[in-house]
Design a protein around this motif. Sequence first.
Motif: not given
Length: 385
Positions: A319-327
Amino acid sequence: MSADLVIVGAGVVGAASAYFAASAGLRVVVVERGAIAGGTSSAGEGNVLVSDKEAGPELDLALYSQRVWRADLAEHGDLWEFESKGGLVVAASEQGVASLRVLAVEQRRCGVEVRDVAQDELRDYEPHLAPQLAGGAFYPQDAQVQPMLVAAHLLRLARERGAQVRTRTEVTGFLRDGTRVTGVRTSSGDISAGAVLNAAGTWAGGVADLAGVRVPVLPRRGFILVTQPMPARTIRHKVYAAEYVGDVASSDAALQTSPVVEGTAGGTILIGASRERVGFDRTVSVPALGTLAAKAIELFPMLREVRAMRTYLGFRPYCPDHLPVIGPDPRAPGLWHACGHEGAGIGLSAGTGKLITQALVGQRPELDLAPFAPDRFPGAEEESR
């Protein structure tokens, strides 16, 4: 067919989510277009790390996941060869050592255990290290698992709790009631569900597209070299150069390599790590492999005499901001995401699965999911209208 939760993807993240959801009493169906752990989960080193993360939401999730691995899942650790081996980060210059010390101060404030390692102490940790290294840091919380075993056993445990797993079943669309997602269309028929979890790894962006929402997960290719078997504990810990932390946080599309070396229970030595954005190109890059080998030899000169037995590659879901997508996704109620963990997905999977389950059953998650919100990316607000 109906379920409380359909999980799209049978990698480690999907498997952990299935285990915790089934343990909470939800009726779970996992659908996977290929084989269990057939994507990114089969192409990594099995890292469960805190050492490579700067202070912030990802480190918070890594520390939470550590607790889940070592508490909730502790009784099953032998099934997937959980090894609390610790990680040794080394620097070639005094400037590099100084940067490690600054990072360690921030990490300690967050609850990470770090021991500063002086130059003359490095070989106490790793006798075969190159003598010219300037110093390092040791992280006793770093661990390793066999990721394919994690996925296989978590799904088996989930099935024992009532879950169903359907491989060779591709999601082709979503069932809808207005804007709400109410299930999936698959190559084997429709499945209605109260919620659908997108845990499709590198292909999660494509799954989101089927629901009409954007989740910018892109593939980032990486290679691993595997050596011939060596005597036990030739390399005792996960060892990597200080620049690895910067490479993980970089958004550069070009090839980046930083040496990461560790042994396995079977005696082979795994050598990484490379990163490059080349789409889903599976071409083997001889220059990348040569650079990995050369940098590993700089850390461990004895590897010059060791034969590389094979190599493999995989695609990290970036992901571009280096954080996963959760929720949950407010743009498509009923759709949830657990994807985009990049190279940290194995380690973060346990915490992700437990947090997703807490939210699904109406509990307050033990870690704030706001930093990982699916609609945080530019343009998401327009999509939700």
